[in-house]
Design a protein around this motif. Structure first.
Motif, short mmCIF file in Angstrom:
data_model
loop_
_atom_site.label_atom_id
_atom_site.label_comp_id
_atom_site.label_asym_id
_atom_site.label_seq_id
_atom_site.Cartn_x
_atom_site.Cartn_y
_atom_site.Cartn_z
N ARG A 254 -57.29 19.14 -55.43
CA ARG A 254 -58.30 18.57 -53.91
C ARG A 254 -57.73 19.25 -52.35
O ARG A 254 -56.32 19.43 -52.47
CB ARG A 254 -57.32 17.18 -54.25
CG ARG A 254 -56.08 16.63 -53.77
CD ARG A 254 -55.09 15.51 -54.23
NE ARG A 254 -55.75 15.15 -55.22
CZ ARG A 254 -56.35 13.91 -56.40
NH1 ARG A 254 -57.24 13.61 -55.77
NH2 ARG A 254 -55.66 14.13 -57.78
N MET A 255 -58.52 19.13 -51.75
CA MET A 255 -58.63 19.68 -50.56
C MET A 255 -58.13 18.48 -50.15
O MET A 255 -58.34 17.50 -50.08
CB MET A 255 -59.62 20.50 -49.88
CG MET A 255 -60.12 21.08 -50.81
SD MET A 255 -59.35 22.60 -51.14
CE MET A 255 -59.39 23.60 -49.66
N GLN A 256 -57.01 19.12 -48.71
CA GLN A 256 -56.50 18.14 -48.15
C GLN A 256 -57.41 17.39 -47.64
O GLN A 256 -56.71 15.75 -46.38
CB GLN A 256 -54.95 18.78 -47.48
CG GLN A 256 -54.72 19.44 -46.46
CD GLN A 256 -55.66 20.73 -46.27
OE1 GLN A 256 -56.06 20.84 -48.06
NE2 GLN A 256 -55.43 21.39 -45.61
N ASN A 257 -58.25 18.02 -47.03
CA ASN A 257 -59.04 16.88 -46.17
C ASN A 257 -60.12 16.11 -46.73
O ASN A 257 -61.22 15.85 -45.82
CB ASN A 257 -60.10 18.03 -44.77
CG ASN A 257 -60.85 18.92 -45.56
OD1 ASN A 257 -60.70 19.33 -47.02
ND2 ASN A 257 -61.43 19.75 -45.43
N LYS A 258 -60.03 15.71 -48.18
CA LYS A 258 -61.18 15.09 -48.70
C LYS A 258 -61.01 13.37 -48.73
O LYS A 258 -59.67 13.64 -49.36
CB LYS A 258 -61.50 15.54 -49.59
CG LYS A 258 -61.99 16.79 -49.39
CD LYS A 258 -63.04 17.40 -50.51
CE LYS A 258 -64.14 18.24 -49.97
NZ LYS A 258 -63.78 20.12 -50.51
N GLY B 246 -61.83 23.80 -46.76
CA GLY B 246 -60.62 22.69 -46.89
C GLY B 246 -60.62 22.51 -45.06
O GLY B 246 -61.62 22.90 -44.68
N THR B 247 -59.84 22.89 -45.03
CA THR B 247 -59.10 23.09 -43.13
C THR B 247 -58.71 24.64 -42.66
O THR B 247 -58.40 24.56 -41.66
CB THR B 247 -58.37 22.25 -42.91
OG1 THR B 247 -56.58 22.66 -43.50
CG2 THR B 247 -58.70 20.47 -42.50
N GLU B 271 -66.41 21.88 -54.80
CA GLU B 271 -65.75 21.84 -56.54
C GLU B 271 -67.18 21.27 -57.54
O GLU B 271 -67.25 22.27 -58.86
CB GLU B 271 -64.94 21.40 -57.14
CG GLU B 271 -63.08 21.17 -56.07
CD GLU B 271 -62.55 19.46 -56.83
OE1 GLU B 271 -61.61 19.69 -57.84
OE2 GLU B 271 -62.27 19.00 -56.28
#
Ligand SMILES: Nc1nc2c(ncn2[C@@H]2O[C@H](COP(=O)(O)OP(=O)(O)OP(=O)(O)O)[C@@H](O)[C@H]2O)c(=O)[nH]1
Ligand SMILES: Nc1nc2c(ncn2[C@@H]2O[C@H](COP(=O)(O)OP(=O)(O)OP(=O)(O)O)[C@@H](O)[C@H]2O)c(=O)[nH]1
Ligand SMILES: [Mg+2]
Ligand SMILES: [Mg+2]
Lengths: 356, 452
Positions: A254-258, B246-247, B271
């Protein structure tokens, strides 16, 4: 993994020794690979002597560089034996480049700079030992991990099973590392089972199933799309019933900003109440490593970090970045795709490798 | 948005250049530091960052270019260099029948991207096949199979075979029936000779029309090495940067690829199967700088620079002359411009907020008195106001002749000295002796002493 950084730092010290502080000259790309062997041949005893010598020469050179370009000699000279802020900036600039080139995140470089500045500015140059100070700064960032096996065994005296949740961004190496850790635990006479709590990614369950088969361990799984927390919960129930020591829970990347996905990992943690929460990062990640580690630490209060793919990376700065960002220890380094490619993180060894 | 920090650093840098009275060394060094910082935080290769800094410095320190020209050229340079860092836009224009081989680091997103692209081109009427050659990663074939099922594409896989060459042979006839073949390979390290040899072998056998490097957006300084190694082995035709949702700022991946001259065709932004976008560096830059194109930027520079004023002061100083009349015309101009605020506002780091509202009116009456005082002076006194200070009798004479108080005249002289000192730095600017910081200090002093 720290080969290149070590090399660069050595070079920096030597360069300063020669009093050549020209910043333009960092075109030494080729140095990255070659002289690694040469250095590792040097014995430790010899190294400290070399450093001692470098220290003297460095001091001398510092005085020289500080004294020479000035026109108004005489009156000012007695003040110039101290490291001024300006001179520090100038000296650190090159060190900064070396650290950045080696993938240390900007934020961490700033933090190292601050701690060095506090110590060194205003100091008598005779007392300034840059190599030592740098070593101290990096030493205070890296954290020695607790004994992984002992921690688990101690905890098992009180409660069982010992539950570990793995989390991280997409493709960082969670599933592969879980298989490696399972193998490592088995080698240390602990029984292990896995939970396929990544119910999202295509073939995530088949992937971990293959690992479970290879290692001959139980995998708790459900259908794709089912609640990941419930898979973890079921795995724990299964482990309790079957007296399995350790449950390793694989989660989806998981992307940490979601937000929704970060809430999901929080839920998994809430339901499974893990004894250990591991953030899985990649040692090739750049500045974002800081953001990633921070975000996962904030949402799940991680116990420690594993950095995968350190076999690819010839730099190594990410270890410093994630440690600095979270204040949590790095437990292991992933060093390849095979089960044995897992190395216990050793701070001392790492600092030695740095050539400090 | 990716690279947003870089965007704000660039924006503020360009604003600083536009608004500064003088483009001096300290100003430039400060801007370079900011830009460097944001580029580094975006994982742009350090060597590239410093090469760019050197270019900016070289132009900025060039004494033959002055004033607005320098500002324009600097803004243009920054714009162009950043564009260059990201490479030229190039759409992937596939021939009727094409095969694409995907390669890259472990877990970069190759398999997922293949499904995304297959879906993308199937929607555009292509008959797409996916060929699975990753015989390394556990369940790699299952992954491709499941993704193909999700997207209604045909996948050619073999879950048992360990030799990718055999899989190629097995399906080569079937694949001829498709007009787009997307080939999945195992993750690999560009520095691993064995793995590179393996991909070279596949390349030789498959002769794909395009070799696509897949690179995650958050990869750091290693991006360049990896891109170079893959490029050396295979000659990469294009790049897809994944995890742009992402960031991370994507700077490492994007710029490393620009350097290999392989265009970034697509970016992965999630994704899900549909989360893929084409990449356009120019519009990317525009978003980054927050204002249209280069032309818009240059307009901004022009409008922010009071060219005439700066030129005149420059000229006077070059002649070595700055008299009370110059001071007067300066002050008068400032009045026209809407008071001191404007001048103060033009000096970076200064805020006009603290100047009281009734200042303007007071200043106007003061200006009248000063004008009278100056008209009572001899030419010598106007040219060299210093002599007034040396001989107080002169001040008294002017005071009587013009009906102003000696205090007012002294104040005028103070202003003159201050402004001369401030402007006089211009001559020192070229040699880099005087910098913006000193200017600001002076300006503060100047403002503090102006009692209207
Ligand atoms: N060279 C190397 N490859 C690794 C290492 N750890 C993982 N990999 C590879 O990285 C790729 C991705 O690993 P996975 O374990 O599937 O990653 P993940 O985090 O579970 O991925 P998602 O579940 O999709 O988010 C695989 O090809 C692994 O073999 C490592 O330490 N070294
Ligand atoms: N957030 C996000 N995730 C992505 C993107 N592209 C791929 N992924 C995820 O990244 C992980 C790894 O993707 P894969 O397609 O398995 O990567 P790979 O390069 O084929 O991996 P190997 O075959 O092991 O080398 C998966 O969890 C994907 O869902 C993207 O653009 N954004
Ligand atoms: Mg996984
Ligand atoms: Mg794959």
């Amino acid at each position: 993994m720290f080969g290149a950084l070590k090399e660069k730092l050595k070079k920096w010290i030597t360069k300063n020794k020669e009093g050549d502080l020209d910043i333009k000259g960092h075109d030494e790309k080729k140095v990255d690979k070659s002289p690694k062997k040469q250095l590792s041949k040097k014995k430790k005893v010899k190294k400290s002597k070399v450093l001692e010598k470098q220290k003297d020469e460095l001091e001398q050179s510092l005085e020289e560089t500080i004294n020479t370009p000035s026109e108004e000699k005489g009156f000012f000279i007695k003040f110039k034996k101290r490291l001024t802020e300006e001179k520090f900036e100038e000296l650190f600039e090159e060190l900064e480049i070396i650290l950045l080139q080696n993938n240390v995140a900007y934020e961490s470089v700033e933090s190292i700079k601050k701690s060095l500045a506090e110590k060194l500015i205003g100091k008598n140059l005779k007392e300034v030992d840059l190599a030592e100070e740098l070593k101290n700064a990096i030493e205070s960032i890296l954290i020695n991990p607790p004994d992984f096996i002992k921690t688990i065994k101690d905890s098992l005296e009180i409660k069982s099973p010992f539950v570990i949740v793995f989390a991280g961004i997409n493709g960082s190496g969670k599933t592969t590392t879980i298989a490696k850790v399972a193998n490592y635990l088995q080698k240390n006479k602990l029984s292990v089972s896995l939970a396929a709590a990544d119910t999202f990614r295509a073939a995530s369950i088949e992937q971990i199933q293959q690992h479970a088969d290879n290692l001959k361990i139980h995998l708790t799984k459900k259908d794709y799309g089912s609640d990941p927390a419930s898979v973890g919960f079921d795995a724990i129930t299964h482990a309790k019933k079957n007296k399995i020591d350790v449950v390793l829970i694989d989660t989806a990347g998981r992307m940490q900003n979601k937000d929704t996905l970060m809430k999901e990992i929080e839920k998994i943690v809430r339901i499974t109440k893990p004894d250990m929460k591991i953030f899985l990062g990649e040692s090739i990640t750049g500045n974002d490593a800081t953001e990633q580690a921070k975000a996962f630490n904030e949402s799940t209060d991680i116990t420690g970090i594993i950095l995968s793919k350190s076999d690819i990376d010839e730099k190594g700065g990410t270890a410093i970045s994630v440690s600095q960002a979270t204040g949590k220890p790095i437990l292991f380094l992933g060093t390849g795709q095979k089960y044995e490619d897992l190395e216990v993180f050793d701070k001392k060894k790492m600092i030695e490798k740095l050539g400090l | 948005m990716v690279l947003d920090k870089l965007g704000s650093a660039l924006k503020s840098g360009i604003k600083k250049i536009s608004n500064a009275i003088f483009v001096d060394k300290k100003l430039i060094d400060g801007i370079i530091k900011d830009i460097q910082k944001s580029l580094i935080e975006a994982d742009v290769n350090i060597e590239l960052v410093f090469a760019l800094s050197q270019k900016i410095k070289k132009l900025a320190y060039d004494e033959t270019i002055k004033g607005i020209d320098k500002k324009e050229q600097l803004v243009k340079l920054i714009h162009d260099e950043i564009t260059l860092l990201l490479g030229k836009e190039k759409q992937l224009k596939l021939p009727k029948k094409a095969s694409l081989m995907f390669l890259g680091l472990y877990g970069a997103g190759k398999t997922t991207t293949i499904a995304k692209l297959g879906f993308y081109y199937a929607k555009r009427g292509r008959k797409v096949a996916l060929l699975g050659l990753d015989t390394q990663r556990p369940a790699a074939m299952d992954q491709l199979e499941q993704l193909a099922k999700q997207t209604n594409l045909q996948a050619f896989i073999d879950k048992k075979e360990k030799d990718p060459l055999k899989i190629i042979k097995q399906y080569s006839k079937d694949l001829e029936k498709y007009d787009l073949v997307l080939i999945d390979t195992a993750g690999r390290d560009g520095l691993n000779k064995e793995l590179i040899k393996e991909i070279e072998k596949l390349d030789k056998r498959l002769k794909p029309d395009y070799r696509i490097l897949v690179m995650p957006a958050d990869v750091g300084q290693t991006a360049k090495t990896q891109a170079e190694e893959f490029q050396k082995a295979l000659s990469i035709d294009g790049v897809i940067v994944t995890r742009m949702d992402g960031t991370s700022k994507g700077g490492g991946a994007l710029t490393a690829c620009a350097e290999t001259k392989a265009p970034v065709f697509f970016i992965g932004v999630g994704e899900q199967i549909h989360e893929i976008e084409t990449f356009n560096p120019e519009s990317f830059i525009q978003r980054l700088l927050g204002m249209g194109d280069l032309q818009a930027l240059l307009e901004h520079v022009k409008s922010a620079t009071d060219e005439k004023q700066t030129k005149r002061i420059e000229e006077r100083l070059q002649e070595g002359k700055f008299t009370l009349l110059d001071l007067y015309s300066q002050l008068e101009q400032m009045n026209k411009m809407g008071s001191m605020d404007k001048l103060i506002g033009m000096i970076p780091g200064m805020s006009a907020a603290k100047v009281p509202k009734n200042v303007l009116a007071k200043q106007e009456s003061k200006m009248k008195h000063w004008k009278n005082a100056i008209s009572s002076m001899t030419e010598d006194e106007i040219e060299n106001p210093e002599i007034l200070e040396k001989q107080t009798s002169r001040i008294q004479r002017v005071s009587k002749g013009s009906g102003t108080t000696t205090t007012e005249i002294r104040e005028l002289l103070k202003q003159y000295k201050m402004l001369k000192e401030m402007m006089g730095m211009q001559s020192g600017l070229a040699e880099g002796k005087i910098d913006q910081k000193m200017m600001q200090k002076m300006a503060k002093k100047f403002r503090g002493k102006v009692k209207f």
